[in-house]
Enzyme design. Sequence first.
Site, PDB file in Angstrom:
ATOM      1  N   GLU A 264       1.090  -1.412  -0.163  1.00 49.13           N
ATOM      2  CA  GLU A 264      -0.012  -0.282  -0.163  1.00 49.13           C
ATOM      3  C   GLU A 264       0.990   0.810  -0.154  1.00 49.13           C
ATOM      4  OE1 GLU A 264      -2.658   0.208   3.639  1.00 49.13           O
ATOM      5  OE2 GLU A 264      -3.814  -2.142   2.738  1.00 49.13           O
ATOM      6  N   HIS A 282      -8.564   0.905   1.593  1.00 50.91           N
ATOM      7  CA  HIS A 282      -8.046   0.716   3.401  1.00 50.91           C
ATOM      8  C   HIS A 282      -8.803   2.030   3.818  1.00 50.91           C
ATOM      9  CE1 HIS A 282      -4.828  -0.383   6.129  1.00 50.91           C
ATOM     10  NE2 HIS A 282      -6.210  -0.433   6.915  1.00 50.91           N
TER      11      HIS A 282
END
Length: 532
Positions: A264, A282
Amino acid sequence: MARPRVLVSDKLSETAVQIFRDRGVDVDYLPDLGKDKEKLARIIGDYDGLAIRSATKVTEKLLAGADRLKVVARAGIGVDNVDIPAASKKGVIVMNTPFGNSVTTAEHAIALMFALARQIPEANGSTHAGKWEKNRFMGVELFNKTLGVIGAGNIGGIVCDRAVGLHMKVIAYDPFLSEERAKTLGVTKVELDELLARADFITLHVPLTDKTRNILSRENLAKTKKGVRIINCARGGLLDEAALKDALDAGHVAGAALDVFEVEPAVDNVLFNHPNVVVTPHLGASTTEAQENVALQVAEQMSDYLLTGAVQNALNMPNVTAEEAAVMGPWISLAGHIGSFIGQMTDEPVKAINILYDGRVAEMNLPALNQAVIAGVLKAHNPDINLVSAPVAAKDKGIQISTTRQDKSGTFDAYIKVTMVTDSRERSVAGTVFSDGKPRFIQIKGINIDAEIGAHMLYTTNDDVPGIIGLLGMTMGKNNVNIANFTLGRSAVGEDAIALLYLDAQVDPKVVATLEATGMFQQVKPLRFDVA
């Protein structure tokens, strides 16, 4: 006393920042500083606390310059951006806020499960495009389906509760889930292989550790029921993304909904644009309520610790409530003093530290007391050791720690006795806290005493013969050292005897040499204690 100073290096609500100020903590709110590693490293040494979200990276390099830092607190659950082992060695407590966004994250998992079951994102895009593909999007009901929950802790438990309310059959795999807790949640506790074989939906709610990494591996995905749907709102790395794509392409897995990814920010991923995959960036904790809750919680936790010593939601230190801190304060001091006494008496490597708690102290927060003992022992040879770093240092040195509780068995309502073991000997010291709140030594080498603890002390051992008191008193007087308290003890008439002098100032090495030269003492040892 100087006010503690906190740096907020990521975005936090103004209400949270104001909590610091209202509690009497000086705070600098620099929400973009976490992105500037060099500037953060230059100023971190000025702060007692650091409040962060995900942008700030608390690395070993940053901690090297944080000599004043006592606590790092993450507004959120994950602390992947904090080097916890390095913080522990530095003596810095690491906290998170595990409950502030629990409901939000659990609700997101439920939302993704609905989206996956009814193909809502694809149907939404198709309808916006002016198509009317009613027959294309054939979903499945959640009612009466089996949901497999991997990890039934705080967030997983909330998911279980919501799923039971949807009339799903919920099974859970969690090595720490008790049968009683499972019954309360209304779920069936199963082993992982059984969950994989039975579940129509699987949702992940475990932290990323060596044991949980790729818990949905290629091998385990092959064990799942054909047509299973998988949801992950916990941590990237819990499933093998390439293996999941292969299982989706083969039709074994009917769909997946992911809020987290192995890398990420996820700007490119093997699962992107797959027709049976729902993805979000997220967002598990991304609600107004959750962001506010974790911000307020982190401000309260840090303020409590810096002002009262209360420890909440720490990942490298036993939790100590404000009430416990108030009651245990004198006992934590005593534990540290006993450890320090033994540590200062020993130059050999320590093999084991055995700690006995008797009476009401045995019902207190023993992990916190243990750390005070260990810190006291090791700090005698390394002044940088503290409550946080002590267990790490002890483990590195291979020191065995044992703890024993027992009911009141002697004259005192409660006491702590510490025995340190080396290759050549064992040394033991016991102490208690009197009703005035002052710690006292009550036994050394099995000899009973009653000694007030002062910053500067002198410990001597000798045969029980006349003249020792006079010799010590005259020597201190000639060297202008005032004796605040003088305690004696002996094992029996004419046998081993000890003296413990509480002095107004540290005794000069020349005085120690003078006493040793008399030949009357087996040992003459100046001691120093950190007494508030």
